[in-house]
Design a protein around this motif. Sequence first.
Motif, mmCIF file in Angstrom:
data_model
loop_
_atom_site.group_PDB
_atom_site.id
_atom_site.type_symbol
_atom_site.label_atom_id
_atom_site.label_comp_id
_atom_site.label_asym_id
_atom_site.label_seq_id
_atom_site.Cartn_x
_atom_site.Cartn_y
_atom_site.Cartn_z
ATOM 1 N N GLU A 24 -28.099 0.482 39.937
ATOM 2 C CA GLU A 24 -27.502 1.617 40.596
ATOM 3 C C GLU A 24 -26.359 0.717 41.551
ATOM 4 O OE1 GLU A 24 -30.964 4.291 41.380
ATOM 5 O OE2 GLU A 24 -30.644 2.983 43.053
ATOM 6 N N ARG A 25 -25.416 1.609 41.983
ATOM 7 C CA ARG A 25 -24.152 1.053 42.747
ATOM 8 C C ARG A 25 -24.037 1.942 44.081
ATOM 9 N NH1 ARG A 25 -19.821 1.627 38.623
ATOM 10 N NH2 ARG A 25 -19.718 3.652 38.484
ATOM 11 N N ARG A 26 -23.695 1.457 45.241
ATOM 12 C CA ARG A 26 -23.498 2.125 46.117
ATOM 13 C C ARG A 26 -22.174 2.608 46.358
ATOM 14 N NH1 ARG A 26 -25.970 -0.508 51.300
ATOM 15 N NH2 ARG A 26 -23.996 -1.704 51.299
ATOM 16 N N SER A 27 -21.903 3.757 46.620
ATOM 17 C CA SER A 27 -20.708 4.553 46.981
ATOM 18 C C SER A 27 -20.868 5.471 47.834
ATOM 19 C CB SER A 27 -20.238 5.102 45.540
ATOM 20 O OG SER A 27 -19.234 5.935 45.757
ATOM 21 N N ASP A 28 -19.906 5.460 48.891
ATOM 22 C CA ASP A 28 -19.922 6.256 50.307
ATOM 23 C C ASP A 28 -21.180 6.315 50.688
ATOM 24 O OD1 ASP A 28 -17.284 6.639 49.712
ATOM 25 O OD2 ASP A 28 -17.732 8.254 48.409
ATOM 26 N N GLY A 29 -22.088 5.257 50.769
ATOM 27 C CA GLY A 29 -23.655 5.349 51.271
ATOM 28 C C GLY A 29 -24.545 5.683 50.600
ATOM 29 N N GLU A 30 -24.359 6.244 49.344
ATOM 30 C CA GLU A 30 -25.404 7.097 48.223
ATOM 31 C C GLU A 30 -25.237 5.870 46.965
ATOM 32 O OE1 GLU A 30 -27.073 9.618 48.830
ATOM 33 O OE2 GLU A 30 -26.088 9.662 50.868
ATOM 34 N N TRP A 31 -26.645 5.873 46.643
ATOM 35 C CA TRP A 31 -26.921 5.244 45.321
ATOM 36 C C TRP A 31 -26.485 5.952 43.974
ATOM 37 C CZ3 TRP A 31 -26.733 0.247 45.725
ATOM 38 C CH2 TRP A 31 -27.450 -0.384 46.835
ATOM 39 N N GLU A 32 -25.787 5.417 43.313
ATOM 40 C CA GLU A 32 -25.354 6.152 42.099
ATOM 41 C C GLU A 32 -25.931 5.249 40.787
ATOM 42 O OE1 GLU A 32 -21.111 6.055 42.146
ATOM 43 O OE2 GLU A 32 -20.775 7.995 43.637
ATOM 44 N N PRO A 33 -26.322 6.090 39.996
ATOM 45 C CA PRO A 33 -27.067 5.415 38.701
ATOM 46 C C PRO A 33 -25.833 4.850 37.919
ATOM 47 C CG PRO A 33 -27.181 7.803 38.291
ATOM 48 C CD PRO A 33 -26.739 7.659 39.949
ATOM 49 N N VAL A 34 -25.987 3.683 37.339
ATOM 50 C CA VAL A 34 -25.241 2.896 36.404
ATOM 51 C C VAL A 34 -25.651 2.982 35.036
ATOM 52 C CG1 VAL A 34 -23.727 1.046 35.894
ATOM 53 C CG2 VAL A 34 -24.008 1.647 38.206
ATOM 54 N N ALA A 35 -26.893 2.374 34.886
ATOM 55 C CA ALA A 35 -27.294 2.299 33.501
ATOM 56 C C ALA A 35 -29.123 2.232 33.614
ATOM 57 C CB ALA A 35 -26.861 1.117 32.937
ATOM 58 N N ALA A 50 -20.555 -2.030 32.393
ATOM 59 C CA ALA A 50 -20.282 -0.950 33.164
ATOM 60 C C ALA A 50 -18.959 -1.308 33.879
ATOM 61 C CB ALA A 50 -21.430 -0.779 33.945
ATOM 62 N N PRO A 51 -17.913 -0.300 33.470
ATOM 63 C CA PRO A 51 -16.780 -0.243 34.579
ATOM 64 C C PRO A 51 -17.150 -0.146 35.871
ATOM 65 C CG PRO A 51 -16.984 2.017 33.512
ATOM 66 C CD PRO A 51 -17.988 1.120 33.003
ATOM 67 N N THR A 52 -16.886 -1.241 36.703
ATOM 68 C CA THR A 52 -17.165 -1.446 38.059
ATOM 69 C C THR A 52 -16.289 -2.074 38.945
ATOM 70 O OG1 THR A 52 -19.253 -1.550 39.756
ATOM 71 C CG2 THR A 52 -18.967 -3.012 37.822
ATOM 72 N N THR A 53 -16.447 -1.975 40.039
ATOM 73 C CA THR A 53 -15.455 -2.893 40.909
ATOM 74 C C THR A 53 -16.482 -3.772 41.883
ATOM 75 O OG1 THR A 53 -15.488 -1.275 42.449
ATOM 76 C CG2 THR A 53 -13.759 -1.300 41.108
ATOM 77 N N THR A 54 -15.909 -4.542 42.721
ATOM 78 C CA THR A 54 -16.868 -5.027 43.619
ATOM 79 C C THR A 54 -17.534 -4.397 44.671
ATOM 80 O OG1 THR A 54 -14.958 -5.270 45.247
ATOM 81 C CG2 THR A 54 -15.035 -7.047 43.944
ATOM 82 N N GLY A 55 -18.736 -4.780 45.190
ATOM 83 C CA GLY A 55 -19.305 -3.799 46.098
ATOM 84 C C GLY A 55 -20.800 -4.015 45.945
ATOM 85 N N VAL A 56 -21.757 -3.383 46.333
ATOM 86 C CA VAL A 56 -23.259 -3.498 46.832
ATOM 87 C C VAL A 56 -23.803 -2.777 45.337
ATOM 88 C CG1 VAL A 56 -25.122 -3.398 48.009
ATOM 89 C CG2 VAL A 56 -22.876 -3.888 49.037
ATOM 90 N N VAL A 80 -37.086 -3.689 44.343
ATOM 91 C CA VAL A 80 -35.637 -3.461 44.464
ATOM 92 C C VAL A 80 -34.941 -4.627 44.886
ATOM 93 C CG1 VAL A 80 -34.199 -2.072 45.677
ATOM 94 C CG2 VAL A 80 -36.089 -1.110 45.236
ATOM 95 N N VAL A 81 -34.072 -5.008 44.144
ATOM 96 C CA VAL A 81 -33.204 -6.080 44.335
ATOM 97 C C VAL A 81 -31.655 -5.727 44.759
ATOM 98 C CG1 VAL A 81 -32.118 -8.604 43.737
ATOM 99 C CG2 VAL A 81 -34.523 -7.868 43.062
ATOM 100 N N VAL A 82 -31.242 -5.884 45.785
ATOM 101 C CA VAL A 82 -29.727 -5.509 46.406
ATOM 102 C C VAL A 82 -29.011 -6.753 46.231
ATOM 103 C CG1 VAL A 82 -28.395 -4.264 47.966
ATOM 104 C CG2 VAL A 82 -30.814 -3.595 47.545
ATOM 105 N N PHE A 83 -27.710 -6.789 45.807
ATOM 106 C CA PHE A 83 -26.789 -7.745 45.719
ATOM 107 C C PHE A 83 -25.459 -7.255 45.730
ATOM 108 C CE2 PHE A 83 -27.667 -6.350 41.482
ATOM 109 C CZ PHE A 83 -26.472 -6.426 40.811
ATOM 110 N N GLU A 84 -24.597 -8.131 46.164
ATOM 111 C CA GLU A 84 -23.064 -7.806 46.269
ATOM 112 C C GLU A 84 -22.336 -8.660 45.199
ATOM 113 O OE1 GLU A 84 -19.788 -7.201 49.792
ATOM 114 O OE2 GLU A 84 -21.590 -8.331 50.332
#
Length: 109
Positions: A24-35, A50-56, A80-84
């Motif tokens: 998942e990736r964080r967007s506008d404070g919410e977690w969005e599924p990627v794969a 996955a097409p993505t940019t920098t971020g959490v 849960v492993v969170v990384f930037e």
Amino acid sequence: MTLSSHVLDTVRGVPARGVSIRWERRSDGEWEPVAEALTDHDGRVSGWEAPTTTGVHRLVFGSGAYFAAQGSTTFYPEVVVVFEVTDADAHHHVPLLLSRFGYSTYRGS
């Protein structure tokens, strides 16, 4: 960016097959599924793209279901492993060393 993971069962000393991983990736404070994927016979999920940019981002590992399939319980029903991501062109590898009562992770290569 590409992303991979490797899960090792440190209790049994073998790759952890069949572990569900949700990216998942964080967007506008919410977690969005990627794969989503399951680890293969070697405990790996390789080459997620996955097409993505920098971020959490985060990986959610289904450790409870994995240990239940082994006939065991675990203190951690999910890990849960969170990384930037600071370099969107780089490959990122997130390994997980997993036991029933603990886990460890690091930035792999």
